[in-house]
Design a protein around this motif. Structure first.
Motif, short mmCIF file in Angstrom:
data_model
loop_
_atom_site.label_atom_id
_atom_site.label_comp_id
_atom_site.label_asym_id
_atom_site.label_seq_id
_atom_site.Cartn_x
_atom_site.Cartn_y
_atom_site.Cartn_z
N THR A 80 27.10 43.88 11.79
CA THR A 80 27.19 43.56 10.36
C THR A 80 25.87 43.89 9.68
O THR A 80 25.84 44.50 8.60
N ASP A 106 25.53 47.66 9.47
CA ASP A 106 26.35 48.23 8.40
C ASP A 106 25.68 48.05 7.04
O ASP A 106 25.66 48.97 6.21
N LEU A 166 28.66 55.70 0.92
CA LEU A 166 28.71 54.42 1.63
C LEU A 166 28.91 53.25 0.67
O LEU A 166 29.62 52.29 0.99
N SER A 194 31.95 50.56 0.59
CA SER A 194 31.66 49.12 0.73
C SER A 194 32.38 48.26 -0.30
O SER A 194 32.41 47.04 -0.17
N ARG A 225 33.66 46.16 11.42
CA ARG A 225 32.25 46.15 11.79
C ARG A 225 31.87 47.42 12.54
O ARG A 225 32.53 47.80 13.50
N GLY A 226 30.82 48.08 12.12
CA GLY A 226 30.36 49.31 12.74
C GLY A 226 30.77 50.56 11.98
O GLY A 226 30.25 51.65 12.23
N THR A 227 31.70 50.42 11.02
CA THR A 227 32.19 51.58 10.26
C THR A 227 31.08 52.26 9.48
O THR A 227 30.93 53.49 9.50
N PHE A 228 30.28 51.48 8.78
CA PHE A 228 29.28 52.06 7.88
C PHE A 228 28.14 52.70 8.65
O PHE A 228 27.63 53.75 8.25
N LEU A 229 27.74 52.09 9.75
CA LEU A 229 26.71 52.71 10.58
C LEU A 229 27.24 54.02 11.16
O LEU A 229 26.51 55.03 11.20
N GLN A 252 33.71 41.79 9.37
CA GLN A 252 32.30 41.51 9.05
C GLN A 252 32.10 40.00 8.96
O GLN A 252 32.99 39.27 8.50
#
Length: 272
Positions: free
Chosen positions: A124, A127, A191, A195, A203-207, A267
């Motif tokens: 979290t 991200d 991004l 969001s 969780r982990g999608t944005f990274l 998240q």
């Protein structure tokens, strides 16, 4: 036009007596301030219970991790053995030399520490950091341009810039600004728009998206960027160190996205 603007720029933003405050230093400060703003804004939209102590802890950890990681990364990846023979020079940050890939590793390690101290899941935090990081990249690349460093290959395009010094008097691609727009502005917009979905994506999608898009943009931009003089081209004379380091990021980002959408972990923030 762009060349005329560059010639009027001064790497020193403000003189306070004998103290010179450079745009590069201000870029770091503005970048971290932007990161704090986005952390708070996005965490509220995602309804994460992140208090002021948690935000301060995250920022301090990330600042330390980025600065140490970026410097050590440069010495390791771009030093060509020089810093192994002269380890004291690692501390000579006034002579320049910071690596994004090292800074990323430092930030991720710092994120593990911050996650433990705040109780917020690491992915979290990662991200949130991925959404905010392009702001720092944007200002950092703009500062590189003002400093006349990390310039591009020679070009005859009308927006070529004559950086002078070791870059010579030929017009070159302002690759710093290309990267500011792609790795900074474009990546942030992408991004940030992602969001806005509530509840937030797994969780982990944005990274994962950050790693994939950054790696692609950086790999492409290296074709118009002059390679570091001490390294030149690698792997048969056509890949730069930046490209070699970006390939693992691309693979890691793809793997993380696949994992994130299989697990679909929500998240989470601080408990009430």
């Amino acid at each position: 036009m762009l060349n005329e603007i560059y010639q009027m720029l001064d790497p020193v933003a403000i003189w306070i007596g004998p103290l010179a405050i450079r745009w590069y230093s201000l870029a770091y400060l503005i970048g971290f301030a932007g990161v704090a703003f986005i952390l708070v804004r996005v965490s509220r939209r995602w309804k994460l219970r992140m208090n002021s102590d948690a935000v301060l802890t995250i920022l301090v950890c990330v600042m330390i991790g980025v600065l140490i990681g970026a410097r050590l990364g440069y010495c390791l990846f771009y030093g060509n053995g020089y810093y192994l023979q002269n380890p004291v020079e690692i501390l000579a940050v006034n002579k320049g030399g910071m690596s994004f890939h090292g800074g990323l590793i430092g930030a991720l390690i710092a994120g593990v520490v911050a996650a433990r101290w705040t109780g917020i899941p690491f992915l979290t935090l990662a991200d949130l950091g991925a959404i905010a990081a392009p702001i720092g990249l944007f200002f950092g690349r703009c500062a590189n341009f003002i400093n006349g460093e990390l310039w591009g290959a020679p070009t005859d395009l009308p927006w070529g810039v004559v950086f002078g010094g070791s870059a010579g008097m030929m017009a070159r691609h302002p690759s710093q600004l290309y990267e500011a727009l792609l790795e900074g502005l474009l990546l942030f917009i992408l991004l940030y728009l992602l969001s806005r979905k509530v509840p937030a994506r797994p969780r982990g999608t944005f990274l994962g998206v950050f790693l994939v898009v950054y790696a692609i943009c950086r790999f492409a931009m290296e074709f118009v960027r002059q390679p570091d003089a001490q390294l030149g081209y690698l792997w048969g004379g056509w890949l730069t160190m930046g490209q070699c380091l970006s390939v693992p990021l691309l693979i890691a980002g793809i793997c993380l996205l696949v994992w994130a959408w299989k697990k679909k972990l929500p998240q989470q923030g601080l408990p009430e």
